[in-house]
Design a protein around this motif. Structure first.
Motif, short mmCIF file in Angstrom:
data_model
loop_
_atom_site.label_atom_id
_atom_site.label_comp_id
_atom_site.label_asym_id
_atom_site.label_seq_id
_atom_site.Cartn_x
_atom_site.Cartn_y
_atom_site.Cartn_z
N GLU A 22 0.83 -1.21 0.00
CA GLU A 22 0.00 0.00 0.00
C GLU A 22 0.87 1.26 0.00
OE1 GLU A 22 -3.32 2.27 -0.37
OE2 GLU A 22 -3.18 0.09 -0.54
N GLU A 23 1.99 1.23 0.75
CA GLU A 23 2.93 2.35 0.72
C GLU A 23 3.46 2.56 -0.70
OE1 GLU A 23 6.03 2.80 3.78
OE2 GLU A 23 5.09 1.07 4.76
N ILE A 24 3.80 1.46 -1.36
CA ILE A 24 4.30 1.55 -2.73
C ILE A 24 3.23 2.14 -3.64
CG2 ILE A 24 5.08 0.22 -4.73
CD1 ILE A 24 6.29 -1.79 -2.71
N ARG A 25 2.02 1.63 -3.50
CA ARG A 25 0.90 2.11 -4.31
C ARG A 25 0.72 3.62 -4.13
NH1 ARG A 25 -2.42 -1.14 -2.29
NH2 ARG A 25 -2.31 -2.78 -3.84
N ASN A 26 0.79 4.10 -2.90
CA ASN A 26 0.63 5.53 -2.64
C ASN A 26 1.74 6.34 -3.28
OD1 ASN A 26 -1.73 5.12 -1.19
ND2 ASN A 26 -0.66 4.99 0.77
N ARG A 27 2.97 5.84 -3.21
CA ARG A 27 4.09 6.55 -3.83
C ARG A 27 3.91 6.63 -5.35
NH1 ARG A 27 9.92 5.47 -1.07
NH2 ARG A 27 9.29 6.06 1.02
N LEU A 28 3.51 5.52 -5.94
CA LEU A 28 3.32 5.51 -7.39
C LEU A 28 2.22 6.47 -7.81
CD1 LEU A 28 3.75 1.71 -8.14
CD2 LEU A 28 5.35 3.55 -8.71
#
Length: 111
Positions: free
Chosen positions: A74-80
């Motif tokens: 989810e952290e990765i998704r938010n960054r992307l």
């Protein structure tokens, strides 16, 4: 120890590759906590690079910490999303890992 000292001496912005190598070596040596700390530090220093977070998510998944792995995804998704990049790869990985977790909980082998 020598690599860790070298890492500390490098300026932020120039130490991603070495940090990833150190974190992986620590994981391979069984020092999971220290490995995770390196990945978290790198993730903080390199906000536009998802590599440290993806490596951290893989560790969480391998350690059967499924909820934590999903939280890192989810952290990765938010960054992307902030970078206006596609999240399709992360969504697919999240779904695959969710299916894998369900299979394991049900007692089926993982393929």
């Amino acid at each position: 120890l020598l690599l860790s000292k070298r890492f500390s001496s490098l300026a932020i912005g120039t130490r991603l590759e070495l940090g990833m190598i150190i974190a992986d070596a620590k994981y391979q040596d069984g020092d999971i906590k220290d490995s995770e700390n390196y990945y978290r530090l790198l993730a903080k220093e390199y906000q536009n690079d998802i590599s440290p977070l993806l490596a951290l998510a893989l560790i969480k998944q391998e350690q059967r910490q499924f909820q934590e792995a999903q939280m890192v995804l989810e952290e990765i998704r938010n960054r992307l999303k902030k970078q206006k990049k596609s999240v399709a790869m992360i969504d697919e990985l999240s779904a695959i890992w969710g299916i894998s977790q369900a299979r394991q909980k049900a007692g089926f082998p993982n393929y």
